[in-house]
Design a protein around this motif. Structure first.
Motif, PDB file in Angstrom:
ATOM      1  N   TYR A  70       3.744 -10.920  -2.988  1.00  0.00           N
ATOM      2  CA  TYR A  70       4.724  -9.835  -1.798  1.00  0.00           C
ATOM      3  C   TYR A  70       5.198  -9.229  -1.422  1.00  0.00           C
ATOM      4  N   VAL A  71       5.092  -7.845  -2.338  1.00  0.00           N
ATOM      5  CA  VAL A  71       5.147  -6.209  -2.580  1.00  0.00           C
ATOM      6  C   VAL A  71       3.776  -6.203  -1.630  1.00  0.00           C
ATOM      7  N   LYS A  72       2.969  -6.364  -2.063  1.00  0.00           N
ATOM      8  CA  LYS A  72       0.851  -5.999  -1.579  1.00  0.00           C
ATOM      9  C   LYS A  72       2.062  -6.607   0.282  1.00  0.00           C
ATOM     10  N   ASP A  73       1.918  -7.252   0.735  1.00  0.00           N
ATOM     11  CA  ASP A  73       1.937  -7.813   1.489  1.00  0.00           C
ATOM     12  C   ASP A  73       3.183  -7.594   2.803  1.00  0.00           C
ATOM     13  N   SER A  74       3.827  -6.566   2.443  1.00  0.00           N
ATOM     14  CA  SER A  74       5.055  -5.269   2.831  1.00  0.00           C
ATOM     15  C   SER A  74       4.428  -4.885   3.555  1.00  0.00           C
ATOM     16  N   GLY A  75       2.924  -4.253   3.062  1.00  0.00           N
ATOM     17  CA  GLY A  75       3.073  -3.480   3.641  1.00  0.00           C
ATOM     18  C   GLY A  75       3.194  -1.511   2.577  1.00  0.00           C
ATOM     19  N   LEU A  76       4.315  -2.336   1.532  1.00  0.00           N
ATOM     20  CA  LEU A  76       5.045  -0.771   1.386  1.00  0.00           C
ATOM     21  C   LEU A  76       3.741   0.027   0.940  1.00  0.00           C
ATOM     22  N   ARG A  77       3.702   1.380   0.970  1.00  0.00           N
ATOM     23  CA  ARG A  77       3.054   2.208   0.705  1.00  0.00           C
ATOM     24  C   ARG A  77       4.003   3.564  -0.557  1.00  0.00           C
ATOM     25  N   GLY A  78       2.941   3.818  -1.372  1.00  0.00           N
ATOM     26  CA  GLY A  78       3.862   5.230  -2.563  1.00  0.00           C
ATOM     27  C   GLY A  78       4.572   5.886  -1.556  1.00  0.00           C
ATOM     28  N   ARG A  79       5.956   6.360  -2.086  1.00  0.00           N
ATOM     29  CA  ARG A  79       6.313   7.269  -1.423  1.00  0.00           C
ATOM     30  C   ARG A  79       6.310   8.978  -1.626  1.00  0.00           C
ATOM     31  N   GLY A  80       5.446   9.221  -3.323  1.00  0.00           N
ATOM     32  CA  GLY A  80       5.315  10.094  -3.592  1.00  0.00           C
ATOM     33  C   GLY A  80       4.195  10.582  -3.108  1.00  0.00           C
ATOM     34  N   GLY A  81       3.763  10.742  -2.125  1.00  0.00           N
ATOM     35  CA  GLY A  81       2.815  12.051  -1.372  1.00  0.00           C
ATOM     36  C   GLY A  81       1.457  10.965  -0.707  1.00  0.00           C
ATOM     37  N   ALA A  82       0.731  10.327  -2.101  1.00  0.00           N
ATOM     38  CA  ALA A  82      -0.440   9.721  -1.711  1.00  0.00           C
ATOM     39  C   ALA A  82      -0.930   8.534  -0.439  1.00  0.00           C
ATOM     40  N   GLY A  83       0.893   8.095  -1.034  1.00  0.00           N
ATOM     41  CA  GLY A  83       0.662   6.490   0.199  1.00  0.00           C
ATOM     42  C   GLY A  83      -0.333   5.165  -0.322  1.00  0.00           C
ATOM     43  N   PHE A  84      -0.519   5.439  -1.140  1.00  0.00           N
ATOM     44  CA  PHE A  84      -0.911   4.320  -1.858  1.00  0.00           C
ATOM     45  C   PHE A  84      -0.314   3.383  -2.247  1.00  0.00           C
ATOM     46  N   PRO A  85      -0.856   1.815  -1.387  1.00  0.00           N
ATOM     47  CA  PRO A  85      -0.254   0.638  -1.482  1.00  0.00           C
ATOM     48  C   PRO A  85       0.406   0.143  -2.757  1.00  0.00           C
TER      49      PRO A  85
END
Length: 459
Positions: A70-85
């Motif tokens: 579910y979290v993967k499908d939401s498209g949330l990307r890391g907010r720490g700098g790199a933006g990794f899913p």
């Protein structure tokens, strides 16, 4: 310590409309910051009034693998700098390996210009605690850690109290929410080292060793904390999860852009009329943020700015309309990073600013790898000479050459971050460097320049 009020975040209610007739309020998306200005916003009672722990209730009705998907499908990307899913990072944790799994939240916010995680934890710590419980349920972890920047003692106290409230309410400890799962959270205060913001150096520090980056592979997902599978996420990444579970992934994906969906916190600082935290969908522009915040300080214009803290290549006023999402900023030649929008007006000496940033990186280098340890030292020597009027023209090529020998050749991203201001400032402001050399000093020096007499430098 203080946090922005809605008026500060929205730039006030009397600002002219921005973005082609769209009111400033409609450009923003306050979720994590929705009730920062309420009395005792940090308490469990206030958090529950705003649908707190509803996301956890819905997550516990799903299987761990369904939560990850579910979290993967939401498209949330890391907010720490790199933006990794984020969901993909959770998915990397091996299951059925018989080892303990750990979640580590990186709250060691030390990037110059970045100030989003600390006010978030100060005003709304339960969003992180709830997100951590959901994440631990998903990756099958029974122990999580918050690694906090040690100087922020008021935030440390707020976090300890939030964790205590969560234990008392049955969200932490044995059989959380009747799920049969156990979870403990440890709040750890670091000693104030910038390098510990790098995830593997953070893990070494958490284990009681000197914070230095590890050689990878193995990656933390395989051998992280105590050589066990570990997820390391930024505060904002984890704190965003409860709202996604509660309101739905489609609600989240309706904001932002196709590849960078959702909301995020933009930290606006520098020579601006209304600094503060502006929570908006990804893809908003600096022009829109300045419109709603009152613009640059009166009588001044934008000269250069950073899209993601001092370790990201700088932009100029030509980039005001660059979409502030991962793809838009990347295509323009920089990185979104931590969304730390430092804005500098025409009274700022670029050489002086870059020198101060480079001095910071040289001081904070852990010294483990030669390119970063030696390179940052020599960058500082050259920049100090140029700023003082002792440089020669060949120093500019030497600066570029040293930065190139650091970039991509160090153990961690600190080296890349130190090189970024060098490359970008030489690209956009080489003439200003040359002025320092030919004019034997800084043209912004009040003893040598008429510029300062025409501006309110102390405004």
């Amino acid at each position: 310590m203080s946090v922005s009020t809605p008026k500060e975040r929205h730039g006030g209610t009397s600002q002219p409309e921005a973005g082609g007739g769209t009111s400033p309020e409609k450009l923003l998306a306050p979720v994590l910051s929705a009730f920062w200005d309420e009395p005792e916003s940090w308490t469990l009672e206030t958090y529950r009034r705003h649908e707190g722990y509803e996301g956890l209730r819905k997550a516990l009705a799903m299987t761990p693998d369904e939560v990850i998907a579910y979290v993967k499908d939401s498209g949330l990307r890391g907010r720490g700098g790199a933006g990794f899913p984020t969901g993909m990072k959770w998915q990397f944790i091996p299951q059925g390996d018989g080892k303990p799994h750990y979640l580590v939240v990186n709250a060691d916010e030390s990037e110059p210009g970045t100030c989003k995680d600390i006010p978030l934890l100060f005003a709304n710590p339960h969003s992180l605690v709830e997100g951590m419980i959901i994440a631990c349920y998903a990756i099958r972890s029974e122990h999580a850690f918050i690694y906090l920047r040690g100087e922020t003692v008021p935030v440390l106290r707020r976090l300890h109290e939030a964790v205590r409230e969560a234990y008392a309410a049955g969200y932490l400890g044995k059989d959380i929410g009747g799920s049969g799962r156990n979870l403990d959270i440890t709040v750890h205060a670091g000693a104030g080292a910038y390098i510990c913001g790098e995830e593997t150096a953070l893990l070494d520090s958490l284990e009681g060793r000197r914070g230095q980056p590890r050689l990878r592979p193995p990656f933390p997902a395989v051998e992280g904390l105590y050589a066990c599978p570990t997820v390391v996420n930024n505060v904002e990444s984890i704190a965003s999860v409860p709202a996604i579970l509660n309101k739905g992934k489609d609600w989240f994906k309706a904001m932002g852009t196709e590849k960078s969906p959702g909301f995020t916190l933009y930290s606006l600082s520098g020579h601006v009329a209304g600094p503060g935290q502006y929570e908006a969908p990804l893809g908003i522009t600096l022009r829109q943020l300045l419109d709603m915040s009152g613009g640059m300080r009166p009588g001044h214009r934008l000269k250069f700015w950073t899209p993601g803290g001092s370790s990201t290549p700088m932009f100029t006023d030509e980039h005001l309309d660059v979409p502030l999402d991962y793809e838009g900023v990347g295509a323009a030649g920089s990185m979104l990073g931590t969304k730390a929008l430092q804005c500098f007006d025409e009274t700022t000496c670029v050489v002086r600013a870059v020198t101060r940033w480079t001095e910071f990186y040289a001081h904070e280098s852990c010294g483990k790898c030669t390119p970063c340890r030696e390179g940052t030292y020599w960058l500082v020597q050259l920049l100090r000479d140029i700023e003082a009027g002792k440089g020669v023209m060949s120093d500019l090529d030497k600066l570029n050459d040293i930065a190139d020998n650091i970039n991509g050749k160090s153990f961690c991203a600190l080296g890349d971050g130190a090189a970024s201001p060098i490359f970008s400032s030489l690209k956009y402001f080489r003439a200003e460097y040359e002025q320092h050399i030919t004019g034997k000093g800084c043209p912004f020096d009040p003893r040598k320049s008429t510029l300062w007499a025409d501006t309110e430098v102390n405004a």
